[in-house]
Motif scaffolding. Structure first.
Motif, short mmCIF file in Angstrom:
data_model
loop_
_atom_site.label_atom_id
_atom_site.label_comp_id
_atom_site.label_asym_id
_atom_site.label_seq_id
_atom_site.Cartn_x
_atom_site.Cartn_y
_atom_site.Cartn_z
N GLU A 50 70.37 47.10 9.20
CA GLU A 50 70.99 47.92 8.03
C GLU A 50 70.88 47.22 6.72
O GLU A 50 70.82 47.62 5.75
N LYS A 59 66.73 50.22 11.66
CA LYS A 59 66.62 50.94 13.18
C LYS A 59 66.45 49.63 13.74
O LYS A 59 65.54 48.75 13.99
N GLU A 63 64.43 52.55 5.32
CA GLU A 63 65.59 52.25 4.31
C GLU A 63 66.82 52.35 5.24
O GLU A 63 67.86 51.53 4.83
N SER A 64 66.92 52.98 6.36
CA SER A 64 67.87 53.21 7.19
C SER A 64 68.24 51.85 7.99
O SER A 64 69.41 51.60 8.21
N ARG A 105 67.22 46.41 5.63
CA ARG A 105 66.46 47.64 5.62
C ARG A 105 65.12 47.20 6.18
O ARG A 105 64.20 47.27 5.54
#
Length: 334
Positions: free
Chosen positions: A230, A309, A306-307, A233
């Motif tokens: 996170e 994972k 962008e999130s 990114r």
């Protein structure tokens, strides 16, 4: 006196006796301790600073105690940031009635671990609180390290980079459970609590493609890697079949319903490294006793997420997303 009294926190003769016979006896007395502040000459250095508090329950556990944990936890935070640990401070909040013998044992362990880690404890503080106001002993430490040059390069993380762990996961969490007698005679797992300064320093000296490192303490390996994904990114895919877990740790988790991916570790480092340097990094880790079970456990899957994972390829071939630890798992773990 065999136990801590409120007089030990009053700054008088009894307090001085405690400082002389417990702390200075173990930590030593140098020019740094002659003033109300430690006077250090750092010249034009880039420094790293970290602080941490330790409230582990119980204070003594298989493989260590709160003192060893306080030193190792602080120097490891500096080391994984690319710094060479230099000096520490130590603050003690002691409950009235706490056995002085136990305090001496803890402080002695701190001094031994500090010597192993190559750091000096240059300042400290002791406060005594009324019985019932604390749970035996709390320790706060602050560490300063020297950043000699930019060693970590998270901005260079790219798809295909390798994810390594320096050994088996979940050992500390299960050791604490065992010490709390929640496991009875099910396991004799020792905590992995250890200072990692030597192994990390050599890794940064010898392997040029180290992108970033973290020590997966509270929240375990999964939470640590979720935070990295996170913050920077990118996405990681772990291979469940490659993640090293001791059989007795896995067995304890199966019985109690815990996931070793979320159990705390206190002597492990997770590393993202250039895939071309993967085998060199792995061989170096495995050359140390504390790194003999090091494994490559996954890859950076994407740098365009962008999130961010964290994905886990399970042993049955499916893929699932891992999230941060949700809610309390094991309180008072460090």
């Amino acid at each position: 006196m065999q136990r801590i009294s409120l007089a030990h926190g009053e700054g008088g003769e009894v307090a001085n006796e405690l400082i002389q016979k417990v702390f200075i006896k173990s930590f030593g007395h140098s020019k740094h301790t002659q003033f109300d502040s430690a006077i250090l000459s750092l010249r034009e250095q880039t420094i790293a600073v970290t602080t941490d508090s330790f409230v582990v329950n119980p204070l003594f556990f298989p493989g260590g105690n709160i003192g060893k944990l306080a030193i190792a936890g602080t120097v490891n935070d500096l080391a994984v940031s690319g710094a060479i640990p230099y000096v520490l401070t130590a603050g003690f909040i002691i409950e009235e009635g706490f056995p002085i013998k136990s305090l001496k044992d803890i402080v002695k362990t701190m001094a031994e671990e500090a010597e192993r880690a190559g750091v000096t404890i240059v300042a400290g503080d002791t406060k005594v609180v009324e019985k019932g106001s604390a749970d035996g002993l709390f320790i706060n430490t602050t560490g300063i390290g020297i950043v000699q040059e930019k060693r970590l390069q998270p901005e260079l993380i790219q798809e295909g980079d390798s994810v390594l762990i320096s050994g088996t996961i979940g050992d500390h969490g299960v050791a604490i459970l065992s010490a709390r007698q929640e496991l009875g005679l099910l396991t004799n797992v020792q905590s992995d609590c250890a200072s990692l300064t030597g192994i990390i320093h050599e890794l940064l000296e010898e392997v040029k493609g180290v992108r970033i490192m973290r020590d997966p303490t509270r929240g375990g390996l999964a939470t640590t890697l979720v935070e990295l994904c996170e913050d920077f990114r990118f996405s990681i895919e772990l291979d469940e079949d490659l993640i090293p877990v001791r059989k007795d740790v896995q067995g304890a988790c199966d019985i109690l319903g815990y996931d070793p991916l979320y159990l705390a570790n206190e002597g492990k480092v997770v590393i993202i490294v250039d895939s071309n340097e993967e085998q060199k990094a792995l061989a170096l880790l495995q050359s140390y006793e504390i790194g003999k079970n090091a494994k490559v456990i996954g890859k950076v899957a994407s740098c365009e997420d962008e999130s961010g994972k964290l994905l886990l390829k399970t042993i049955v071939g499916t893929t699932k997303r891992l999230n941060r630890l949700a809610g309390p798992l094991l309180p008072r773990i460090c």
